[in-house]
Design an enzyme around this catalytic site. Structure first.
Site, PDB file in Angstrom:
ATOM      1  CB  SER A  21     -23.473 -20.333  43.775  1.00  0.00           C
ATOM      2  OG  SER A  21     -22.133 -20.537  43.393  1.00  0.00           O
ATOM      3  CG  ASN A  69     -22.209 -13.859  35.405  1.00  0.00           C
ATOM      4  OD1 ASN A  69     -21.221 -14.600  35.461  1.00  0.00           O
ATOM      5  ND2 ASN A  69     -23.440 -14.301  35.657  1.00  0.00           N
ATOM      6  CB  CYS A 129     -21.263 -22.784  34.998  1.00  0.00           C
ATOM      7  SG  CYS A 129     -20.401 -21.224  34.687  1.00  0.00           S
ATOM      8  N   GLY A 264     -29.620 -13.435  44.319  1.00  0.00           N
ATOM      9  CA  GLY A 264     -28.266 -13.146  43.847  1.00  0.00           C
ATOM     10  C   GLY A 264     -28.104 -11.725  43.376  1.00  0.00           C
TER      11      GLY A 264
END
Ligand SMILES: Cc1cc2nc3c(=O)[nH]c(=O)nc-3n(C[C@H](O)[C@H](O)[C@H](O)COP(=O)(O)OP(=O)(O)OC[C@H]3O[C@@H](n4cnc5c(N)ncnc54)[C@H](O)[C@@H]3O)c2cc1C
Ligand SMILES: Cc1cc2nc3c(=O)[nH]c(=O)nc-3n(C[C@H](O)[C@H](O)[C@H](O)COP(=O)(O)O)c2cc1C
Ligand code: FES
Lengths: 303, 255
Positions: A21, A69, A129, A264
């Site tokens: 994701s 990120n 997250c 990823g």
């Protein structure tokens, strides 16, 4: 040739490699390189109930062996996904996983309900997250939080439910067990590890959010360790990820206890990574005389 | 083909100014598909992220691309160590490039430092209808002046210390140059000033922006930049996919 099919929570994947994701958008960009059916599945960019603008730039920093990120869950919202992205994704002959994040348990439940009425194959609960103030990780770092959010969503979700765990915890085994007892059908792990870089000339963090999530090869040994610890605690299947960049890394995570894998960050340097990893994995299985990739899962011989 | 990954052999390499490298590669279909203002994403062996470098020149006849880049850190340092005969692993062509429109118009190209190379291919298309105003720290830092001149562009230099051309800012140097359209690339303060001048003179203006990138293709949402829609609402677009070239009126300057 060894069989590459795997079954996770009743969903059959043509092969064990799933796009992670947030690294693969909704598939359009990498469909330029190969048919998306090359992948066993795609976990789509994390969705929220309402559209999210995301964090101010810079959102990216390179690190030794990896990157940070802090995209901040920029996404068009779950309704847009269902109406505009899912129909095309559905035609790509690969499994589609919807990754969801919420501010409150109610938001998670509402999204799970909406997605249960669609053609997605699986729902991945993002409670990990690290880049938004609310949006998951507050549910993901304690056992009661994990069990509570999992069981709440479970009641509103008729799709197979996978819970994505955060590595920013002290006992991953306990957390995995909490997801299992909350009713998860599977676990995916690991999300990014919170990190930071500072520009020594300006003395400012490189990322505007100050901190960001570490991904890429630097994460691999942590992922291997955590998948192994979780596999020792739970019976539900584990989808392993974190720093896979070559087939050998994939084999390691399978041996540690993963039944399928997500990749990823490797897409960013090598868009063709899934093709190469699958080829290497297939050859490894054939050399070892194995009939199915499932025979590798958990076959580590620990001291 | 929209974009592709390809090993591209280096056929020419020079260091016109210490720390700045001028590299031409055989790029096959990437060169055939490339348009002015687009960029390429160069693999640095052992690094997690590729490095975005603008396409300076495209030669469709020989299927070659030219890059001009400056050493800024480890990645560009490594890329500068490649020799003729070695191959860059290139993902490209990426981004939307400049919208040239009618090349019989008078075009003004404003470049600052390492922002000059991305303008060359577009200026080439305008030839004698182009005026290039190129800004550098000093005379020793000047790059690509002969290239712009070779293609017939009226080429003006501006330097911070006056050691070559106009003593001062490109925005002061460009004041009296007629223009129907402006194309600009360079440091943010320069771009802001160019946009202000474009707004004041009522001339359409396209600017090429930079942001830290991961995927380079629009999948990771890493390279955000603040943009304004026609209705005035703002959102985060992405330099790699929506840019790197933007109509100046859509860009919201932050910080
Ligand atoms: C669309 C685009 C076109 C570009 N074209 C050119 C060009 O033609 N010539 C040229 O010399 N430079 C160009 N740059 C800037 C160039 O990408 C950076 O100088 C380079 O990435 C620095 O890498 P490094 O490893 O040497 O530096 P480091 O500072 O060590 O890099 C660390 C990380 O930050 C990123 N980064 C650092 N500075 C920048 C920057 N200014 N922009 C984007 N990412 C950055 C790097 O890519 C890397 O991921 C361009 C940038 C963009 C976004
Ligand atoms: C740019 C970026 C964006 C991400 N966005 C999400 C997201 O929206 N939801 C999520 O669950 N994980 C997200 N992740 C985490 C990845 O899915 C994955 O867990 C992590 O990157 C580790 O795997 P890797 O090392 O193979 O990249 C993101 C990672 C990156 C690099
Ligand atoms: S770098 Fe990934 S979206 Fe631009």
């Amino acid at each position: 040739m060894a069989d590459m099919k795997v079954k996770i929570a009743g969903v059959e994947f043509e092969n064990p490699l799933i796009a992670a994701s947030g690294t693969f958008g909704f598939g359009h960009e990498y469909a330029q390189f190969y048919p998306l059916s090359t992948l066993g599945g795609i976990s789509c960019k994390g969705l929220t109930l309402k559209e999210r603008a995301g964090n101010p730039p810079p959102r990216i920093a390179e690190t030794p062996g990896g990157m940070l990120n802090a995209v901040g869950l920029q996404n068009p919202g779950v309704d847009y996904f269902i109406a505009e992205e899912l129909p095309w994704l559905r035609e790509q002959s690969t499994r589609i996983i919807a990754n969801i994040a919420g501010n409150t348990p109610e938001e998670y439940c509402e999204m799970a309900e909406k997605l249960s009425d669609t053609q997605v194959d699986m729902i991945e609960l993002n409670i990990s997250c690290p880049n938004v103030k609310q949006g998951g990780v507050q549910f993901g770092t304690t056992c009661t939080g994990v069990e509570g959010i999992t069981s709440a969503v479970r009641r509103h979700c008729t799709k197979p439910l996978m819970v994505k765990l955060s590595p920013n915890v002290s006992d991953i085994g306990e957390i995995a067990a909490a997801a299992e007892s909350g009713g998860a059908d599977a676990i995916s792990m690991i999300n990014t590890l919170t990190g930071m870089r500072i520009d020594i000339h300006t003395r400012r963090p490189i990322i505007h959010n100050n901190t960001g999530g570490l991904s890429g090869p630097a994460l691999l040994p942590i992922a291997v360790r955590m998948v192994w610890q979780a596999a020792n605690r739970v019976k539900i299947p584990i989808v392993g990820m974190g720093g896979i960049s070559k087939w050998q890394d994939a084999v390691e995570l399978l041996l540690a206890g993963a039944s399928a894998l997500q990749i990823g960050t490797v897409f960013f340097s090598n868009p063709y990574a899934p093709v190469e990893i699958l080829k290497g994995l297939q050859e490894y299985l054939d050399r070892a005389g194995l009939h199915s990739v499932t025979e590798l899962t958990g076959q580590i011989r620990p001291y | 083909m929209k974009y592709e990954v390809k090993l591209c052999e280096i056929i020419k390499k020079a260091e016109p100014v210490p720390g700045i490298f001028d590299v031409t590669v055989r790029a096959g279909e990437i060169a055939q598909a490339a348009r002015p203002g687009q960029f390429a994403h160069l693999l640095v062996p052992g690094k997690t992220l590729r490095r975005p470098i603008s396409i300076c020149e495209i030669d469709k006849g020989t299927s070659t691309l030219r890059f001009v880049f400056q050493i800024r850190g480890e990645g560009t340092q490594r890329l500068s160590e490649f020799a003729a005969g070695d191959c860059y692993d290139i993902l490209g062509p990426l981004g939307n490039g400049f919208d040239l429109g009618d090349t019989s118009r008078r075009a003004l190209f404003i470049g600052g430092g390492i922002g000059v190379p991305p303008l060359l291919e577009a200026a080439k298309a305008f030839g004698k209808n182009a005026t290039a105003v190129l800004g550098f720290r000093n005379a020793a830092a000047v790059i690509l002046q002969e290239d712009f001149e070779k293609y017939g562009c009226k080429t003006l230099l501006a330097t911070d210390d006056g050691s070559a051309g106009f003593h001062g800012l490109v925005t002061d140097c460009m004041k009296d140059e007629p223009a129907d359209v402006i194309f600009a690339c360079g440091p943010a303060p320069m771009l802001k000033a160019v946009c202000a001048a474009a707004a004041q003179r009522g001339i359409p203006c396209q600017i090429s922006l930079e942001e830290r990138m991961a995927c380079g293709v629009g999948a990771c949402l890493g390279c955000a930049c603040r943009l304004r829609r026609k209705d005035g609402t703002e959102y985060y677009g992405h330099v790699c996919k929506d840019g790197p070239v933007f109509n100046y009126q859509t860009v919201v300057w932050e910080g």
